[in-house]
Design a protein around this motif. Structure first.
Motif, PDB file in Angstrom:
ATOM      1  N   SER A 227       0.859  -1.172   0.000  1.00  0.00           N
ATOM      2  CA  SER A 227       0.000   0.000   0.000  1.00  0.00           C
ATOM      3  C   SER A 227       0.902   1.232   0.000  1.00  0.00           C
ATOM      4  O   SER A 227       2.117   1.104   0.001  1.00  0.00           O
ATOM      5  CB  SER A 227      -0.911  -0.015   1.219  1.00  0.00           C
ATOM      6  OG  SER A 227      -1.743   1.116   1.181  1.00  0.00           O
ATOM      7  N   GLY A 228       0.291   2.409   0.009  1.00  0.00           N
ATOM      8  CA  GLY A 228       1.075   3.638   0.009  1.00  0.00           C
ATOM      9  C   GLY A 228       1.377   4.119  -1.402  1.00  0.00           C
ATOM     10  O   GLY A 228       1.108   3.432  -2.389  1.00  0.00           O
ATOM     11  N   ASN A 229       1.945   5.322  -1.476  1.00  0.00           N
ATOM     12  CA  ASN A 229       2.220   5.945  -2.773  1.00  0.00           C
ATOM     13  C   ASN A 229       3.602   5.532  -3.278  1.00  0.00           C
ATOM     14  O   ASN A 229       4.519   6.334  -3.392  1.00  0.00           O
ATOM     15  CB  ASN A 229       2.101   7.461  -2.656  1.00  0.00           C
ATOM     16  CG  ASN A 229       0.679   7.869  -2.333  1.00  0.00           C
ATOM     17  OD1 ASN A 229      -0.264   7.148  -2.661  1.00  0.00           O
ATOM     18  ND2 ASN A 229       0.521   9.007  -1.690  1.00  0.00           N
ATOM     19  N   CYS A 230       3.705   4.254  -3.568  1.00  0.00           N
ATOM     20  CA  CYS A 230       5.001   3.692  -3.945  1.00  0.00           C
ATOM     21  C   CYS A 230       4.766   2.607  -4.987  1.00  0.00           C
ATOM     22  O   CYS A 230       3.640   2.380  -5.411  1.00  0.00           O
ATOM     23  CB  CYS A 230       5.679   3.123  -2.700  1.00  0.00           C
ATOM     24  SG  CYS A 230       4.620   1.986  -1.789  1.00  0.00           S
ATOM     25  N   ILE A 231       5.840   1.943  -5.388  1.00  0.00           N
ATOM     26  CA  ILE A 231       5.710   0.874  -6.378  1.00  0.00           C
ATOM     27  C   ILE A 231       5.145  -0.357  -5.671  1.00  0.00           C
ATOM     28  O   ILE A 231       5.737  -0.878  -4.733  1.00  0.00           O
ATOM     29  CB  ILE A 231       7.069   0.559  -7.024  1.00  0.00           C
ATOM     30  CG1 ILE A 231       7.673   1.831  -7.632  1.00  0.00           C
ATOM     31  CG2 ILE A 231       6.903  -0.535  -8.084  1.00  0.00           C
ATOM     32  CD1 ILE A 231       9.143   1.685  -8.006  1.00  0.00           C
ATOM     33  N   ARG A 232       4.003  -0.795  -6.126  1.00  0.00           N
ATOM     34  CA  ARG A 232       3.280  -1.883  -5.459  1.00  0.00           C
ATOM     35  C   ARG A 232       3.737  -3.252  -5.966  1.00  0.00           C
ATOM     36  O   ARG A 232       4.548  -3.368  -6.871  1.00  0.00           O
ATOM     37  CB  ARG A 232       1.780  -1.712  -5.723  1.00  0.00           C
ATOM     38  CG  ARG A 232       1.204  -0.379  -5.242  1.00  0.00           C
ATOM     39  CD  ARG A 232       1.123  -0.331  -3.741  1.00  0.00           C
ATOM     40  NE  ARG A 232       0.348   0.822  -3.281  1.00  0.00           N
ATOM     41  CZ  ARG A 232      -0.981   0.818  -3.110  1.00  0.00           C
ATOM     42  NH1 ARG A 232      -1.686  -0.261  -3.382  1.00  0.00           N
ATOM     43  NH2 ARG A 232      -1.605   1.901  -2.682  1.00  0.00           N
ATOM     44  N   ASN A 233       3.117  -4.265  -5.368  1.00  0.00           N
ATOM     45  CA  ASN A 233       3.378  -5.641  -5.794  1.00  0.00           C
ATOM     46  C   ASN A 233       3.185  -5.754  -7.309  1.00  0.00           C
ATOM     47  O   ASN A 233       2.214  -5.258  -7.860  1.00  0.00           O
ATOM     48  CB  ASN A 233       2.401  -6.583  -5.067  1.00  0.00           C
ATOM     49  CG  ASN A 233       2.676  -8.047  -5.364  1.00  0.00           C
ATOM     50  OD1 ASN A 233       3.807  -8.423  -5.681  1.00  0.00           O
ATOM     51  ND2 ASN A 233       1.657  -8.876  -5.269  1.00  0.00           N
TER      52      ASN A 233
END
Lengths: 136, 557
Positions: B119-125
């Motif tokens: 989750s979060g504003n990052c590169i996800r799975n």
């Protein structure tokens, strides 16, 4: 009292320094300040909020593209939990926001012993450094 | 599956230690909510309507039996005995206690799992086609490239605070089973005429509030440049994506604002500086990663004839898929039995599935974006025995590809973002269409339900899509038709929305139009919609507006 973490040491308050800092805001293009890097006493990249990640790219560009070698200081909303990523992107000085625990911040800098990616502090990605230990 | 080496393990262990300390500070009142939030999100932890929700990464959807048993253990020890497989090939626990989360993460790390960046504003799975490694139309094994990207994206220092979340998918086969046109970056493997492997790079697709089909930013990216090129895209996005409005912050909005040509130029200019730098992939590294994957020890077998008739035949036709090795098959375990929320699995089922995976499929299984499980390597001569065991567990519903294989998010029963419930709607539809012969007659039909505009239930690409909307505090449902995942197409809204109890009735009316209008049994629902347009469907549904079952709604959707 403002606290600066620099070169692995706590300065509280930060020791006075001569010369003017060059300040870069998150919306600014590092290319536009490139010709002033040589004359600046230090460069400060401003984080209005720690969740505004533009400063990370700015730091890498200053270091990796524009060859800036002097002090690169993160200022603004700089909590201890971000120091590790900031250091990897090329910051070597951190003006902690008010109320942050400086010792905890120093410890956070050493929280990870390895990382996969190429970064300013370790330009070779892990896959170019993996040695015999990974042949298990 | 990929086996960690000691460095992979250490990175995950150190991440657990970091989060344990952050959680301790939070619980001790030293880390306020607003500061803790981005940290916990990047460790998969949401604070939900009734309790925290922990989203565990299942990188590109692959799991070992041992890992599944650990998930079962966590479900029993820290949750209410079950987990929910999401459309992003992850597993969600809905009831863990915040103070237990570091222990849960430590349990996960002990079986080479984590919840990093779920989750979060990052590169996800990073997601992949679920038949990687076994599909007959394979170009590359997408899992190897996903693992390379997983390592590159894990704790990437520059991209932890992007304008918004960033989802990537890799498809390694000719057919796109990974919805590459519906991700922030989609990578579709290609083999060039000279035999070289590369990827078509697609950017700016996505569902959510502003559904957009992605555009090709680069037709062919030779594989050594994968990381440097993707890094260039991310850097342009990180610096120039909008941060003033979270609804306008995904890269698709930047693509729209700049235009694909201008964005391509910008990315290429950035890439010029990164290209051929230290992040350029080497053959040694690709071989090393590929070599750390377990590989099934296939036997030399022949394909066999399988029964066509009876309940086994029906299951085989729907749930069994061709395999590149003679004598083997891949099959889907349906998690869409009527009465069970789509994607939900109990701890006991997880343990039982882990046993079956060991006995029938080399101890591994996969999670699909349709919220089902796949055994990828089963001997054809053991399919019938496996089917009997699956049936006893309630995991042999022969509905893959059919209307009742509904994709649904957890919806308003669990999720604090949702406008409306999705699970009871799914169940009501499944109950209405409980006649298997009728279902098979209707044929392939993707029905997807989302409880809100975030579209975790992928309603935009459902042949029939159902979206929960809020109107003056009431739950209503908007219906779209004609969407599809591959080729990527977005459904069109048929008209004003409906009350919850009307939704199954609407689906029934849509099916009537299709059955009357299809040109042959081979024409699928979505093909009929494309051929005759949505008007006949609209007319039929809204002509019955005064039927006693439909309560008129005054507001217009």
């Amino acid at each position: 009292m403002p606290t600066l973490i620099r070169r692995g040491a706590i300065e509280s308050p930060p020791s006075p320094e001569p010369g003017a800092a060059l300040r870069v805001e998150p919306h600014e293009d590092p290319a536009a300040v490139a010709d002033r890097l040589g004359s600046a006493a230090r460069v400060e990249v401003h984080f209005p909020k720690f969740t505004d990640g533009r400063g990370y790219s700015i730091a890498r560009l200053l270091r990796e593209r524009f060859g800036y070698r002097g002090e690169l200081r993160a200022v603004g909303d700089v909590p201890r939990d971000q120091l590790h990523y900031l250091a990897r992107c090329g910051f070597d000085a951190f003006l902690l926001r008010d109320g942050e625990d400086a010792k905890g911040a120093l410890a956070a800098l050493a929280g990870f012993s390895e990382a996969y990616q190429s970064s300013v502090d370790r330009p070779l990605p892990l896959f170019r450094r993996r040695g015999a230990s990974s042949s298990a | 599956m990929y086996r960690y080496d000691d460095i992979d393990q250490r990175i995950v262990d150190e991440r657990v230690a970091q989060f344990r300390e952050q959680t301790r500070r939070h619980l001790a009142g030293q880390l306020p909510d607003d500061d803790f939030k981005p940290l916990r999100l990047q460790n998969g932890l949401y604070l939900q309507r009734y309790a925290p929700m922990l989203r565990v990464a299942i990188p590109y959807g692959i799991l070992s039996a041992r890992q599944l048993r650990m998930l079962a253990h966590i479900a029993r020890a820290y949750d209410r005995g079950y987990g929910h497989f999401s459309t992003r090939q992850n597993l969600q626990f809905n009831w863990p206690r915040l103070e237990d989360v570091p222990d849960i993460l430590e349990h996960l790390a002990s079986v080479q799992m984590h919840a990093i960046q779920t989750s979060g504003n990052c590169i996800r799975n990073i997601t992949a086609d679920h038949l990687a490694g076994v599909a007959r139309d394979e170009i590359v094994d997408s899992f190897v490239w996903c693992e390379i990207l997983r390592q590159w994206s894990a704790l990437h220092p520059e991209f932890a605070f992007l304008p918004r979340k960033f989802k990537m998918a890799v498809n390694g086969a000719r057919t796109d089973r990974a919805a590459t046109f519906l991700h922030d970056i989609g990578l579709h493997a290609l083999r060039a005429r000279d035999g070289e492997i590369g990827f078509r790079v697609i950017v700016g697709g996505g569902m959510g509030r502003t559904p957009i089909v992605g555009q090709v930013i680069r037709e062919f990216l030779h594989w050594p440049h994968l990381l440097t090129y993707v890094e260039a895209v991310l850097r342009v996005y990180n610096r120039h994506g909008r941060r003033d409005n979270p609804y306008k912050a995904r890269i698709k909005i930047l693509v729209k604002a700049r235009g694909i040509e201008a964005l391509r130029d910008e990315v290429e200019a950035e890439w010029l500086h990164l290209k051929d730098g230290p992040s350029t992939l080497t053959e040694v590294e690709v071989r090393r990663v590929a070599g750390r994957f377990t590989r099934p020890a296939y036997e030399m077998l022949q394909d066999i004839e399988l029964p066509q008739d009876g309940p086994f035949g029906a299951w085989r036709r729907r749930n069994v898929h061709p395999h590149k090795r003679a004598g083997y098959a891949a099959l889907t375990l349906s998690l869409k039995k009527t009465g069970v929320p789509p994607g939900d699995v109990t701890g006991a089922q997880m343990d039982a599935v882990a046993d079956l995976a060991e006995r029938y499929s080399f101890g591994e299984l996969r999670v699909t974006h349709e919220q089902n499980l796949v055994f990828a390597d089963v001997r054809q001569d053991r399919l019938e025995a496996l089917w009997r065991e699956l049936r006893a567990l309630g995991l042999a519903t022969p509905n893959i590809g059919l209307l009742t294989n509904i994709i649904a998010c957890p919806g308003g029963d669990f999720c604090s973002l949702a406008n409306a419930k999705s699970i009871p709607v799914a169940e009501a539809i499944q109950r209405l269409f409980d006649d298997l012969d009728y279902l098979h007659d209707i044929g392939e039909l993707d029905l997807n339900i989302s409880g809100c505009m975030n579209s975790c239930g992928h309603h935009h690409v459902g042949h029939i899509g159902i979206l929960g909307v809020d109107k003056n505090g009431e739950e209503w449902y908007q219906v779209t038709i004609g969407g599809s995942q591959s080729p990527a197409a977005l459904g069109r809204v048929i008209g004003p929305s409906f009350a919850q109890h009307e939704v199954p009735w609407v689906v029934e009316r849509l099916i009537e139009v299709y059955l009357a209008g299809r040109d042959s049994d081979a024409e699928r629902f979505v093909d009929t919609v494309r051929r005759i347009g949505i008007e006949p469907f609209q007319e039929h549904v809204y002509a019955h507006a005064h039927s006693p079952r439909r309560h008129r709604e005054s507001a217009v959707a």
